[in-house]
Design a protein around this motif. Structure first.
Motif, PDB file in Angstrom:
ATOM      1  N   LYS A  39       0.848  -1.181   0.000  1.00 50.05           N
ATOM      2  CA  LYS A  39       0.000   0.000   0.000  1.00 50.05           C
ATOM      3  C   LYS A  39       0.881   1.227   0.000  1.00 50.05           C
ATOM      4  O   LYS A  39       2.030   1.177   0.434  1.00 50.05           O
ATOM      5  CB  LYS A  39      -0.885   0.022   1.246  1.00 50.05           C
ATOM      6  N   LYS A  40       0.347   2.323  -0.462  1.00 49.66           N
ATOM      7  CA  LYS A  40       1.103   3.568  -0.468  1.00 49.66           C
ATOM      8  C   LYS A  40       1.400   3.996   0.968  1.00 49.66           C
ATOM      9  O   LYS A  40       0.507   4.032   1.809  1.00 49.66           O
ATOM     10  CB  LYS A  40       0.307   4.652  -1.187  1.00 49.66           C
ATOM     11  N   GLY A  41       2.672   4.269   1.242  1.00 46.64           N
ATOM     12  CA  GLY A  41       3.068   4.737   2.564  1.00 46.64           C
ATOM     13  C   GLY A  41       3.168   3.654   3.616  1.00 46.64           C
ATOM     14  O   GLY A  41       3.213   3.949   4.806  1.00 46.64           O
ATOM     15  N   ASP A  42       3.248   2.383   3.216  1.00 50.23           N
ATOM     16  CA  ASP A  42       3.294   1.293   4.197  1.00 50.23           C
ATOM     17  C   ASP A  42       4.700   0.968   4.680  1.00 50.23           C
ATOM     18  O   ASP A  42       4.884   0.127   5.555  1.00 50.23           O
ATOM     19  CB  ASP A  42       2.642   0.033   3.647  1.00 50.23           C
ATOM     20  N   GLY A  43       5.725   1.619   4.120  1.00 50.49           N
ATOM     21  CA  GLY A  43       7.093   1.372   4.556  1.00 50.49           C
ATOM     22  C   GLY A  43       7.673   0.066   4.053  1.00 50.49           C
ATOM     23  O   GLY A  43       8.609  -0.466   4.630  1.00 50.49           O
ATOM     24  N   LYS A  44       7.121  -0.452   2.972  1.00 48.76           N
ATOM     25  CA  LYS A  44       7.587  -1.722   2.413  1.00 48.76           C
ATOM     26  C   LYS A  44       8.195  -1.487   1.028  1.00 48.76           C
ATOM     27  O   LYS A  44       7.841  -0.558   0.335  1.00 48.76           O
ATOM     28  CB  LYS A  44       6.430  -2.709   2.276  1.00 48.76           C
ATOM     29  N   ASP A  45       9.109  -2.361   0.652  1.00 48.19           N
ATOM     30  CA  ASP A  45       9.716  -2.353  -0.673  1.00 48.19           C
ATOM     31  C   ASP A  45       9.435  -3.684  -1.354  1.00 48.19           C
ATOM     32  O   ASP A  45       9.220  -4.693  -0.690  1.00 48.19           O
ATOM     33  CB  ASP A  45      11.230  -2.202  -0.579  1.00 48.19           C
ATOM     34  N   VAL A  46       9.482  -3.672  -2.669  1.00 49.99           N
ATOM     35  CA  VAL A  46       9.405  -4.912  -3.431  1.00 49.99           C
ATOM     36  C   VAL A  46      10.839  -5.356  -3.665  1.00 49.99           C
ATOM     37  O   VAL A  46      11.629  -4.662  -4.290  1.00 49.99           O
ATOM     38  CB  VAL A  46       8.656  -4.716  -4.759  1.00 49.99           C
ATOM     39  N   HIS A  47      11.171  -6.490  -3.125  1.00 48.69           N
ATOM     40  CA  HIS A  47      12.528  -7.026  -3.128  1.00 48.69           C
ATOM     41  C   HIS A  47      12.717  -7.958  -4.316  1.00 48.69           C
ATOM     42  O   HIS A  47      11.918  -8.873  -4.511  1.00 48.69           O
ATOM     43  CB  HIS A  47      12.721  -7.780  -1.799  1.00 48.69           C
ATOM     44  N   HIS A  48      13.730  -7.690  -5.139  1.00 48.17           N
ATOM     45  CA  HIS A  48      14.087  -8.603  -6.225  1.00 48.17           C
ATOM     46  C   HIS A  48      15.144  -9.543  -5.666  1.00 48.17           C
ATOM     47  O   HIS A  48      16.255  -9.128  -5.347  1.00 48.17           O
ATOM     48  CB  HIS A  48      14.646  -7.824  -7.419  1.00 48.17           C
ATOM     49  N   LYS A  49      14.808 -10.804  -5.546  1.00 51.63           N
ATOM     50  CA  LYS A  49      15.690 -11.777  -4.890  1.00 51.63           C
ATOM     51  C   LYS A  49      17.049 -11.893  -5.559  1.00 51.63           C
ATOM     52  O   LYS A  49      18.059 -12.051  -4.885  1.00 51.63           O
ATOM     53  CB  LYS A  49      15.015 -13.141  -4.842  1.00 51.63           C
ATOM     54  N   ASP A  50      17.084 -11.809  -6.891  1.00 50.05           N
ATOM     55  CA  ASP A  50      18.369 -11.940  -7.584  1.00 50.05           C
ATOM     56  C   ASP A  50      19.063 -10.593  -7.782  1.00 50.05           C
ATOM     57  O   ASP A  50      20.139 -10.535  -8.355  1.00 50.05           O
ATOM     58  CB  ASP A  50      18.204 -12.657  -8.920  1.00 50.05           C
ATOM     59  N   GLY A  51      18.457  -9.502  -7.318  1.00 54.04           N
ATOM     60  CA  GLY A  51      19.067  -8.180  -7.427  1.00 54.04           C
ATOM     61  C   GLY A  51      18.927  -7.532  -8.788  1.00 54.04           C
ATOM     62  O   GLY A  51      19.434  -6.444  -9.016  1.00 54.04           O
ATOM     63  N   ASN A  52      18.222  -8.160  -9.705  1.00 50.99           N
ATOM     64  CA  ASN A  52      18.057  -7.639 -11.053  1.00 50.99           C
ATOM     65  C   ASN A  52      16.633  -7.107 -11.225  1.00 50.99           C
ATOM     66  O   ASN A  52      15.695  -7.894 -11.331  1.00 50.99           O
ATOM     67  CB  ASN A  52      18.340  -8.751 -12.078  1.00 50.99           C
ATOM     68  N   PRO A  53      16.446  -5.774 -11.292  1.00 52.25           N
ATOM     69  CA  PRO A  53      15.098  -5.231 -11.433  1.00 52.25           C
ATOM     70  C   PRO A  53      14.448  -5.541 -12.779  1.00 52.25           C
ATOM     71  O   PRO A  53      13.244  -5.388 -12.933  1.00 52.25           O
ATOM     72  CB  PRO A  53      15.281  -3.736 -11.247  1.00 52.25           C
ATOM     73  N   LEU A  54      15.219  -5.990 -13.742  1.00 54.73           N
ATOM     74  CA  LEU A  54      14.642  -6.340 -15.038  1.00 54.73           C
ATOM     75  C   LEU A  54      13.998  -7.722 -15.019  1.00 54.73           C
ATOM     76  O   LEU A  54      13.245  -8.064 -15.908  1.00 54.73           O
ATOM     77  CB  LEU A  54      15.724  -6.277 -16.126  1.00 54.73           C
ATOM     78  N   ASN A  55      14.277  -8.503 -13.988  1.00 55.30           N
ATOM     79  CA  ASN A  55      13.669  -9.824 -13.830  1.00 55.30           C
ATOM     80  C   ASN A  55      12.443  -9.669 -12.929  1.00 55.30           C
ATOM     81  O   ASN A  55      12.554  -9.660 -11.720  1.00 55.30           O
ATOM     82  CB  ASN A  55      14.679 -10.797 -13.213  1.00 55.30           C
ATOM     83  N   SER A  56      11.272  -9.548 -13.530  1.00 55.54           N
ATOM     84  CA  SER A  56      10.063  -9.293 -12.755  1.00 55.54           C
ATOM     85  C   SER A  56       9.147 -10.505 -12.641  1.00 55.54           C
ATOM     86  O   SER A  56       7.940 -10.367 -12.508  1.00 55.54           O
ATOM     87  CB  SER A  56       9.297  -8.115 -13.365  1.00 55.54           C
ATOM     88  N   LYS A  57       9.719 -11.701 -12.686  1.00 56.04           N
ATOM     89  CA  LYS A  57       8.927 -12.911 -12.486  1.00 56.04           C
ATOM     90  C   LYS A  57       8.409 -12.929 -11.053  1.00 56.04           C
ATOM     91  O   LYS A  57       9.084 -12.467 -10.134  1.00 56.04           O
ATOM     92  CB  LYS A  57       9.781 -14.158 -12.725  1.00 56.04           C
ATOM     93  N   SER A  58       7.228 -13.462 -10.852  1.00 50.47           N
ATOM     94  CA  SER A  58       6.652 -13.471  -9.509  1.00 50.47           C
ATOM     95  C   SER A  58       7.486 -14.288  -8.536  1.00 50.47           C
ATOM     96  O   SER A  58       7.514 -13.997  -7.337  1.00 50.47           O
ATOM     97  CB  SER A  58       5.215 -13.993  -9.549  1.00 50.47           C
ATOM     98  N   SER A  59       8.206 -15.287  -9.028  1.00 52.00           N
ATOM     99  CA  SER A  59       9.065 -16.093  -8.148  1.00 52.00           C
ATOM    100  C   SER A  59      10.295 -15.317  -7.684  1.00 52.00           C
ATOM    101  O   SER A  59      10.957 -15.716  -6.733  1.00 52.00           O
ATOM    102  CB  SER A  59       9.507 -17.363  -8.872  1.00 52.00           C
ATOM    103  N   ASN A  60      10.598 -14.201  -8.338  1.00 52.86           N
ATOM    104  CA  ASN A  60      11.762 -13.386  -7.988  1.00 52.86           C
ATOM    105  C   ASN A  60      11.391 -12.209  -7.092  1.00 52.86           C
ATOM    106  O   ASN A  60      12.260 -11.477  -6.642  1.00 52.86           O
ATOM    107  CB  ASN A  60      12.441 -12.872  -9.267  1.00 52.86           C
ATOM    108  N   LEU A  61      10.107 -12.016  -6.813  1.00 55.50           N
ATOM    109  CA  LEU A  61       9.658 -10.852  -6.066  1.00 55.50           C
ATOM    110  C   LEU A  61       9.194 -11.220  -4.663  1.00 55.50           C
ATOM    111  O   LEU A  61       8.634 -12.287  -4.448  1.00 55.50           O
ATOM    112  CB  LEU A  61       8.509 -10.167  -6.803  1.00 55.50           C
TER     113      LEU A  61
END
Length: 81
Positions: A39-61
């Motif tokens: 949610k907006k303002g929830d203090g959370k980030d979307v973490h890319h497990k492999d460190g590559n923001p171009l890999n947006s597979k759900s298993s990587n998020l």
């Protein structure tokens, strides 16, 4: 000596590669927002497990606390733990 923000933008944030990576991070955040995982303002980030923001597979998020996602050095040798 004060920071030269124009120079920083030109040398790093304004490059085509960095714009593409930033756009993908924003896109993934919007996707997670629509799914209701963040949610907006929830203090959370979307973490890319492999460190590559171009890999947006759900298993990587993963949704994590902002402090956890930003707690390591950002260089090629540093890996996400």
């Amino acid at each position: 000596m004060p920071r030269n923000y124009k120079k920083e933008y030109k040398n790093y944030q304004g490059t085509a590669e960095q714009k593409k990576r930033r756009a993908m991070r924003n896109k993934v955040r919007r996707i997670m927002l629509r799914k209701g995982k963040v949610k907006k303002g929830d203090g959370k980030d979307v973490h890319h497990k492999d460190g590559n923001p171009l890999n947006s597979k759900s298993s990587n998020l993963k949704v994590v606390k902002r402090s956890k996602n930003r707690s390591f050095a950002r260089n090629r040798k540093a890996g996400k733990k």
